[in-house]
Design a protein around this motif. Structure first.
Motif, mmCIF file in Angstrom:
data_model
loop_
_atom_site.group_PDB
_atom_site.id
_atom_site.type_symbol
_atom_site.label_atom_id
_atom_site.label_comp_id
_atom_site.label_asym_id
_atom_site.label_seq_id
_atom_site.Cartn_x
_atom_site.Cartn_y
_atom_site.Cartn_z
ATOM 1 N N ILE A 170 0.862 -1.176 0.000
ATOM 2 C CA ILE A 170 0.000 0.000 0.000
ATOM 3 C C ILE A 170 0.898 1.225 0.000
ATOM 4 O O ILE A 170 2.063 1.163 0.376
ATOM 5 C CB ILE A 170 -0.963 0.026 1.214
ATOM 6 C CG1 ILE A 170 -0.192 -0.036 2.536
ATOM 7 C CG2 ILE A 170 -1.983 -1.084 1.129
ATOM 8 C CD1 ILE A 170 -1.093 0.173 3.752
ATOM 9 N N ASP A 171 0.344 2.341 -0.440
ATOM 10 C CA ASP A 171 1.122 3.563 -0.592
ATOM 11 C C ASP A 171 1.051 4.375 0.705
ATOM 12 O O ASP A 171 0.061 5.066 0.971
ATOM 13 C CB ASP A 171 0.573 4.379 -1.764
ATOM 14 C CG ASP A 171 1.457 5.562 -2.109
ATOM 15 O OD1 ASP A 171 2.336 5.909 -1.297
ATOM 16 O OD2 ASP A 171 1.267 6.150 -3.194
ATOM 17 N N ALA A 280 -4.027 1.371 7.710
ATOM 18 C CA ALA A 280 -2.896 2.298 7.674
ATOM 19 C C ALA A 280 -3.309 3.703 8.096
ATOM 20 O O ALA A 280 -2.466 4.512 8.504
ATOM 21 C CB ALA A 280 -2.289 2.339 6.277
ATOM 22 N N CYS A 281 -4.614 3.993 7.991
ATOM 23 C CA CYS A 281 -5.136 5.294 8.414
ATOM 24 C C CYS A 281 -5.667 5.266 9.844
ATOM 25 O O CYS A 281 -6.188 6.273 10.334
ATOM 26 C CB CYS A 281 -6.261 5.727 7.466
ATOM 27 S SG CYS A 281 -5.722 6.030 5.768
ATOM 28 N N GLY A 282 -5.552 4.098 10.503
ATOM 29 C CA GLY A 282 -6.023 3.978 11.872
ATOM 30 C C GLY A 282 -7.469 3.549 11.990
ATOM 31 O O GLY A 282 -8.096 3.719 13.036
ATOM 32 N N CYS A 283 -8.011 2.967 10.925
ATOM 33 C CA CYS A 283 -9.401 2.542 10.874
ATOM 34 C C CYS A 283 -9.461 1.012 10.969
ATOM 35 O O CYS A 283 -8.653 0.321 10.346
ATOM 36 C CB CYS A 283 -10.004 3.033 9.556
ATOM 37 S SG CYS A 283 -11.662 2.473 9.215
ATOM 38 N N ILE A 284 -10.406 0.476 11.738
ATOM 39 C CA ILE A 284 -10.531 -0.968 11.912
ATOM 40 C C ILE A 284 -11.483 -1.522 10.851
ATOM 41 O O ILE A 284 -12.650 -1.122 10.799
ATOM 42 C CB ILE A 284 -11.051 -1.316 13.318
ATOM 43 C CG1 ILE A 284 -10.130 -0.729 14.383
ATOM 44 C CG2 ILE A 284 -11.180 -2.835 13.469
ATOM 45 C CD1 ILE A 284 -8.673 -1.149 14.271
ATOM 46 N N PRO A 285 -11.039 -2.473 10.009
ATOM 47 C CA PRO A 285 -11.918 -2.991 8.969
ATOM 48 C C PRO A 285 -12.668 -4.248 9.384
ATOM 49 O O PRO A 285 -12.201 -5.031 10.220
ATOM 50 C CB PRO A 285 -10.933 -3.322 7.840
ATOM 51 C CG PRO A 285 -9.693 -3.758 8.566
ATOM 52 C CD PRO A 285 -9.647 -2.937 9.840
ATOM 53 N N VAL A 286 -13.840 -4.409 8.805
ATOM 54 C CA VAL A 286 -14.549 -5.690 8.810
ATOM 55 C C VAL A 286 -14.370 -6.247 7.406
ATOM 56 O O VAL A 286 -14.756 -5.605 6.424
ATOM 57 C CB VAL A 286 -16.044 -5.513 9.125
ATOM 58 C CG1 VAL A 286 -16.770 -6.851 9.059
ATOM 59 C CG2 VAL A 286 -16.232 -4.867 10.489
ATOM 60 N N VAL A 287 -13.760 -7.436 7.291
ATOM 61 C CA VAL A 287 -13.420 -7.990 5.979
ATOM 62 C C VAL A 287 -13.944 -9.422 5.853
ATOM 63 O O VAL A 287 -14.146 -10.103 6.857
ATOM 64 C CB VAL A 287 -11.892 -7.961 5.732
ATOM 65 C CG1 VAL A 287 -11.382 -6.530 5.672
ATOM 66 C CG2 VAL A 287 -11.152 -8.750 6.814
ATOM 67 N N PRO A 288 -14.146 -9.886 4.620
ATOM 68 C CA PRO A 288 -14.666 -11.245 4.434
ATOM 69 C C PRO A 288 -13.625 -12.317 4.728
ATOM 70 O O PRO A 288 -12.447 -12.163 4.402
ATOM 71 C CB PRO A 288 -15.074 -11.266 2.952
ATOM 72 C CG PRO A 288 -14.265 -10.200 2.305
ATOM 73 C CD PRO A 288 -14.047 -9.145 3.347
ATOM 74 N N VAL A 289 -14.083 -13.403 5.338
ATOM 75 C CA VAL A 289 -13.188 -14.524 5.629
ATOM 76 C C VAL A 289 -12.788 -15.248 4.345
ATOM 77 O O VAL A 289 -11.707 -15.846 4.280
ATOM 78 C CB VAL A 289 -13.849 -15.490 6.640
ATOM 79 C CG1 VAL A 289 -15.042 -16.224 6.011
ATOM 80 C CG2 VAL A 289 -12.839 -16.487 7.195
ATOM 81 N N ALA A 336 -3.503 -2.409 14.229
ATOM 82 C CA ALA A 336 -3.798 -2.210 12.806
ATOM 83 C C ALA A 336 -2.708 -1.380 12.131
ATOM 84 O O ALA A 336 -2.233 -1.705 11.040
ATOM 85 C CB ALA A 336 -5.160 -1.532 12.647
ATOM 86 N N LEU A 337 -2.290 -0.316 12.799
ATOM 87 C CA LEU A 337 -1.242 0.548 12.239
ATOM 88 C C LEU A 337 0.078 -0.209 12.093
ATOM 89 O O LEU A 337 0.785 -0.072 11.084
ATOM 90 C CB LEU A 337 -1.045 1.770 13.127
ATOM 91 C CG LEU A 337 -2.185 2.800 13.125
ATOM 92 C CD1 LEU A 337 -2.008 3.806 14.247
ATOM 93 C CD2 LEU A 337 -2.248 3.516 11.768
#
Length: 364
Positions: A170-171, A280-289, A336-337
């Motif tokens: 990621i950039d 990377a922006c400090g946000c917590i994701p919900v992602v697919p398994v 996360a960071l």
């Protein structure tokens, strides 16, 4: 140390995860001193160049081609040519035929940077599905590589072809946190793409409606879609969900820096770049398994990894996050960071350079 000249063939106007990956990793290779180039089909060329002004600053050529005959001479000047989509595989293969008519001994080698398992994009046995399915074997003697173990495994399972693994990236010049910022209330955001069913736009709206109803003090926001697109798709957002519309590349991280939780409720993700960029922006994701999010997401530590087919499982993740105290949420954000910081463009470019040197040194 000797390097190789590399050209990525990308028939796209850019903006998507795969295009961002190819563009930023071409720039990463250029920073290492590699002769890296891009070839974009003529209808998309102007949009692509406008979307990635950094390419010009790094003197990464973005070449235009209208057809195989125009692509062939671009390829002839490189040591390694890399297809990046199923369509580009066929463009490259046709251009190779044209190139070999002029120079039967051209020392060009080929690779396919597999960005997704594209047969999943189309109805089974349709014409588009058949082309996508064939794309993994069309480019004879090409080396395939991908950024997730899941992609490597699914191509091998369906085609018996070994796929080499490279690092994702990621950039970090674009995606970074603002640790001074504090929201007055929790912000939950999601990206909507009604034109892409596998990104589950209706599921996303259904879940956001349920969250908005249960947690009226949580700010709900979406991006990636115009009001007109919502109307055409027959999607009506709840009145308390703000739509930011289609954001430019630099605007997405600005939103993420002011977001606490990002919902990616896709059926699957080959990698799930936006989830990692959010981290990377400090946000917590919900992602697919399902898919390749295991490359970075650890459930309950730096993300929530859920079976997106289950509304209850998704809502349980949201409930867990909303109920956290500030200290626990801050620790999750820290994790996360730290995870996102490992995924640098330089690491990705170096892993690809290793592949390109192997290809260039191969016999035949």
């Amino acid at each position: 140390m000797d390097t190789v000249s590399v050209m990525f063939v990308l028939p796209s106007g850019g903006g998507g995860g795969g295009s961002n990956s190819v563009a930023q990793e071409a720039m990463g290779l250029a920073r290492l001193g590699v002769d890296a180039r891009l070839a974009v089909n003529a209808p998309n060329h102007a949009k692509f160049v406008a979307g990635y002004p950094e390419l010009e600053a790094l003197k990464v050529p973005v070449l235009s081609y209208a057809d195989a005959a125009e692509l062939a001479p671009h390829m002839a000047s490189c040591r390694v040519v890399v297809a990046t989509t199923n369509r580009s595989v066929f463009d490259v293969n046709q251009a190779r035929v044209e190139m070999l008519k002029t120079d039967p001994k051209a020392p060009v080698k080929f690779a396919y940077y597999v960005q997704d398992y594209e047969p999943l994009f189309y109805a089974a046995n349709s014409e588009a599905w058949t082309k996508a399915y064939q794309s993994y074997v069309v480019l004879k003697d090409a080396m395939l590589f991908a950024k997730t173990k899941w992609l490597c495994d699914i191509v091998y399972a369906n085609h018996g072809i070994r796929v080499s693994k490279v690092m994702p990236s990621i950039d970090h010049d674009v995606y970074y946190p603002d640790l001074k910022h504090r929201n007055e209330k929790l912000v939950i955001a999601a990206m909507l793409r009604p034109a892409t069913p596998r990104r589950a736009p209706w599921r996303t709206v259904r879940i956001m409606e349920a969250i908005a109803k249960k947690y009226p003090n949580v700010s709900m926001q979406v991006f990636g879609v115009t009001e007109e697109e919502l109307t055409v798709a027959g999607i009506e957002l709840p009145p308390n969900v703000k739509n930011w519309g289609v954001l430019r590349r630099a605007e997405v991280p600005e939103l993420m820096r002011h977001t606490d939780m990002f919902l990616d409720l896709s059926d699957y993700q080959a990698f799930g770049r936006t989830g990692l960029e959010g981290m990377a922006c400090g946000c917590i994701p919900v992602v697919p398994v399902l898919g390749g999010t295991a490359e970075y997401a650890v459930h309950g530590r730096n993300a929530f990894v859920v079976d997106t087919r289950s509304d209850d499982e998704i809502l349980k993740a949201v409930e867990t996050f909303v109920a956290m105290d500030a200290k626990t949420r801050a620790e999750m954000r820290q994790q996360a960071l730290e995870t996102a910081a490992e995924f640098t463009i330089t690491k990705a470019a170096l892993s690809e350079l290793r592949i390109f040197r192997q290809i260039a040194a191969s016999e035949g």
